[in-house]
Motif scaffolding. Structure first.
Motif, PDB file in Angstrom:
ATOM      1  N   THR A   1     -28.872  -7.484  39.191  1.00 37.85           N
ATOM      2  CA  THR A   1     -27.473  -7.585  39.591  1.00 37.85           C
ATOM      3  C   THR A   1     -26.635  -6.689  38.679  1.00 37.85           C
ATOM      4  OG1 THR A   1     -27.029  -9.363  38.059  1.00 37.85           O
ATOM      5  CG2 THR A   1     -27.788 -10.002  40.248  1.00 37.85           C
TER       6      THR A   1
ATOM      7  N   ARG B   1     -23.580  -8.928  42.592  1.00 39.68           N
ATOM      8  CA  ARG B   1     -24.140  -8.075  43.638  1.00 39.68           C
ATOM      9  C   ARG B   1     -25.238  -7.200  43.062  1.00 39.68           C
ATOM     10  NH1 ARG B   1     -19.445  -6.172  47.643  1.00 39.68           N
ATOM     11  NH2 ARG B   1     -18.566  -8.238  48.032  1.00 39.68           N
ATOM     12  N   LYS B   2     -26.107  -6.769  43.968  1.00 42.37           N
ATOM     13  CA  LYS B   2     -27.134  -5.807  43.580  1.00 42.37           C
ATOM     14  C   LYS B   2     -26.645  -4.405  43.961  1.00 42.37           C
ATOM     15  CE  LYS B   2     -31.049  -8.700  43.209  1.00 42.37           C
ATOM     16  NZ  LYS B   2     -32.346  -9.071  43.750  1.00 42.37           N
TER      17      LYS B   2
ATOM     18  N   SER C   1     -20.631   0.130  46.851  1.00 38.63           N
ATOM     19  CA  SER C   1     -20.349   1.491  47.321  1.00 38.63           C
ATOM     20  C   SER C   1     -20.739   2.484  46.229  1.00 38.63           C
ATOM     21  CB  SER C   1     -18.867   1.614  47.622  1.00 38.63           C
ATOM     22  OG  SER C   1     -18.145   1.611  46.415  1.00 38.63           O
TER      23      SER C   1
ATOM     24  N   HIS D   1     -27.536  -2.063  45.914  1.00 37.19           N
ATOM     25  CA  HIS D   1     -27.438  -1.630  47.308  1.00 37.19           C
ATOM     26  C   HIS D   1     -26.288  -2.295  48.050  1.00 37.19           C
ATOM     27  CE1 HIS D   1     -29.986  -5.230  47.837  1.00 37.19           C
ATOM     28  NE2 HIS D   1     -29.371  -5.331  48.982  1.00 37.19           N
ATOM     29  N   GLU D   2     -25.684  -3.328  47.430  1.00 41.10           N
ATOM     30  CA  GLU D   2     -24.533  -3.977  48.068  1.00 41.10           C
ATOM     31  C   GLU D   2     -23.208  -3.370  47.588  1.00 41.10           C
ATOM     32  OE1 GLU D   2     -26.228  -8.497  48.476  1.00 41.10           O
ATOM     33  OE2 GLU D   2     -25.870  -7.702  46.485  1.00 41.10           O
TER      34      GLU D   2
END
Lengths: 373, 304
Positions: A103, A141-142, A147, A144-145
């Motif tokens: 994360t 968030r990781k 922008s 890939h989540e």
């Protein structure tokens, strides 16, 4: 891990001092002989075309490449032998440099975890770093989540959390779209002012460089061409490469016709042009280059074909106009075929001269510059 | 495309008017044909295997019925022990393949220039140019009593007696399995390393992450789905390829594939089918566990 100001470091020494640095890859010379000094707390930009050696210089500073020759002093301390993690530098990469399975919090805290800090201390420092880059809502968030811009902020947080005092940025905004790049530029500048550490930023984008930099160094073909304040680099380039790379300059090639005095005369395609000598070493008959920024050239219809004789104008042939929104570029060519551009703020409804018409291109004495190399 | 433009130029005469629909009709069959092939020769036979495994055995074939005799025959005999031990030794082969093969994959990704990476990986296909029987058989003169390994060790004075456990034993089978399957872990490891972002090793250098942590915290979690897929492949082949224990194994050193082959030789078809069904069940449960643990769909997902 944290890089104190005590051991062997000199507070008065510049943050970075590069002496006679060269880097060869077999026969390929990536850096020829670079000398540069960067003050502590400065935002320094390495600007130049792709493959010019700017990234090689940055990576050598960071310890990712070993120099072939020369030395690097960071805060007065020779670091030639040290691996990246033992230097007072840390790197922000173009993109694809986050741990995809961690994360945001874990990404930022990983360096501290490796350094063996306590969990509470890590959490505290990570929170602070994420606040600095404005990412407090996305902690779970990781990558890939997120922008592209947010991913780069995570990289920034991961770098500043280490408390090293030189941040190296390798084309950090290259993967972002134009609008986002503009916004992030300003944010980078503000971040640097907030944290107060030295930023060294590599880019091939002139506007990006001008936005963030205290000083810019131009790097091409393995050479550090010149460096100075953004304003000086733009307005008063020393070298013809700088003039051709920064801004939109008209480059005129000519021969020196008369080299005495503070102002010399150069023969460009038959026109005798006056230019400030700037204490450069020139002799009669020498081939030189003149540069004039396109926004400094004014273009008028020539009345009659009489050659201009004031030394600050030339007669050319009109080609076309290109409407660019804010500005309009008028293109013309000289008798020897050299292209000339005159850029004006758009908005005039005057019809431009028809193609093939003779036009007079003129400028002020302070706008033309002499380059001898 | 050329056809279309010439039509437009010539004013669109419907010369091929009925040809085009015929071609259009053919297109879906390009996809249907392999599907039909797979159903006929893969899915149906697999289902038949399970059905046949509960049939009654006759002298030379079998007849419809329902009996669990074959399963009883498998689970309550030395066959189960052999099956379990072949699972154990397949697992050992997987571990050895991983230890030898995965570092190669990491090395190729990390240290070979990108343009040359695929060529280096292709080198591992070279052994497949030689028939597997020959490759495996060639191990005999190497591993046997007076073979290359034993004679070298004896001449070096490291051993006094030849090591007989190298051939016709579990050791021999494991050596054969590692030899045959090592490339698969290199391939799957190489693909798995695709999930590792470009600059990650440099980030690790910058953060001062040591080699062990780098492996444990970064490479392993990212490459896990690919590594698991490669490992399952090797494990299942270790269980199923009868050739290896047939040539290199001996008493007790058999696997499920060889048990099934032996059952066929003894004309006990329902037993052979039962063994195959058990192997299928093993494979499917392994894949299910793997999917739950690592989400195997990630293998084919490129980096976003």
């Amino acid at each position: 891990m944290t890089y104190g100001t005590t051991d062997m470091t000199d507070n008065k020494a510049p943050a970075v001092e590069v002496r006679n640095l060269a880097k060869h890859y077999g026969d390929f010379v990536a850096l020829k002989n670079v000398n540069v000094s960067i003050a502590a707390g400065e935002y320094f930009v390495l600007l130049g075309p792709s493959g010019g050696g700017k990234t090689t210089l940055l990576r050598t500073l960071g310890g990712f490449h070993k120099p072939t020759r020369g030395e690097i002093l960071l805060h007065g301390r020779n670091v030639g032998h040290l691996p990246p993690d033992k230097r007072p530098t840390t790197m922000v990469f173009q993109a694809y440099a986050l741990f995809p399975h961690m994360t945001v919090t874990q990404n930022v805290g990983y360096g501290l975890k490796v350094a063996g800090l306590s969990k509470a201390r890590i959490a505290e420092k990570v929170d602070y770093a994420l606040e600095q880059v404005g990412l407090t809502q996305f902690t779970h968030r990781k990558p890939h989540e997120l922008s592209g811009g947010q991913q780069q902020r995570v990289q920034l947080a991961r770098a500043i959390v280490l408390d090293r005092d030189i941040l190296l940025l390798d084309e950090p905004l290259a993967a972002l779209d134009a609008q986002l790049r503009k916004d992030m530029c300003l944010e980078l500048k503000h971040l640097q002012e907030k944290v107060g550490i030295t930023f060294i930023h590599v880019t091939h984008n002139q506007e990006e460089a001008m936005t963030v930099a205290d000083r810019i160094a131009l790097i091409a073909n393995g050479d550090l061409v010149e460096y100075g304040r953004a304003r000086d680099i733009y307005r008063a380039p020393q070298k013809s490469f700088t003039a051709s790379f920064v801004g939109e300059n008209n480059m005129l090639k000519g021969k020196v016709a008369q080299s005495n005095g503070a102002s010399i005369v150069v023969d460009v395609a038959g026109a005798m042009l006056q230019v400030d000598k700037r204490d450069l070493d020139v002799s009669d008959g020498q081939e030189v280059t003149l540069s004039i920024r396109s926004e400094c050239v004014s273009l008028d219809r020539a009345n009659g074909s009489a050659a201009a004789s004031d030394g600050l104008s030339m007669i050319g042939t009109y080609d076309e106009s290109v409407y660019l929104g804010l500005t309009t570029s008028h293109l013309a060519h000289l008798p020897d075929g050299t292209e000339m551009v005159s850029r004006v703020i758009a908005g005039s409804d005057d019809t431009p001269p028809e193609a093939g018409a003779p036009v007079r291109l003129s400028w002020k004495p302070s706008d033309i510059r002499l380059h001898v190399e | 495309m050329a056809d279309l433009s010439s039509h437009a130029v010539s004013g669109g005469h419907p010369v091929d008017a009925d040809k085009a629909p015929w071609r259009a009709k053919l297109v879906p069959w390009v996809f249907r044909a392999p599907l039909i092939f797979m159903v006929m020769f893969f899915a149906i036979p697999m289902a038949m295997t399970v059905v046949f495994s509960v049939f009654e055995r006759t002298m030379f074939w079998m007849e419809p019925g329902f009996t669990l005799f074959s399963y009883e025959n498998f689970f309550f005999s030395a066959r189960l022990t052999n099956f379990l031990s072949s699972m154990k030794y397949s697992l050992i082969s997987v571990v050895i393949c991983f230890v030898l093969g995965f570092p190669i994959a990491v090395f190729v990704r990390k240290s070979i220039p990108q343009v040359a990476q695929h060529r280096v990986v292709l080198l591992f296909i070279l052994p497949f140019m030689v028939s597997e029987i020959i490759r495996v058989f060639a191990l005999r003169p190497v591993l046997q009593r007076n073979g290359l390994v034993n004679s070298t060790l004896m001449e070096l004075g490291l051993i006094d007696e030849p090591i007989t456990a190298l051939l016709y034993s579990h050791t021999g089978v494991v050596i054969g399995e590692v030899l045959s399957f090592l490339p698969f872990i290199v391939f799957s490891g190489f693909l798995a390393m695709e999930a590792v972002p470009k600059y990650i090793f440099e980030v690790c250098d910058d953060l001062g992450v040591g080699p062990w942590r780098r492996f444990k915290d970064v490479i392993l979690p990212l490459a896990a789905p690919g590594i698991f897929a490669g490992s399952v492949f090797i494990f299942v082949n270790g269980l199923g390829v009868a050739l290896l224990p047939n040539i290199l194994g001996g008493a007790g050193a058999v696997n499920a594939g060889l048990i099934a082959t032996q059952a066929i030789t003894a004309l006990d078809f329902p037993l052979a089918m039962a063994v195959s069904a058990i192997m299928m069940a093993t494979l499917l449960s392994l894949l299910w566990i793997g999917h739950k643990l690592f989400d195997l769909t990630k293998i084919l997902t490129p980096l976003s």
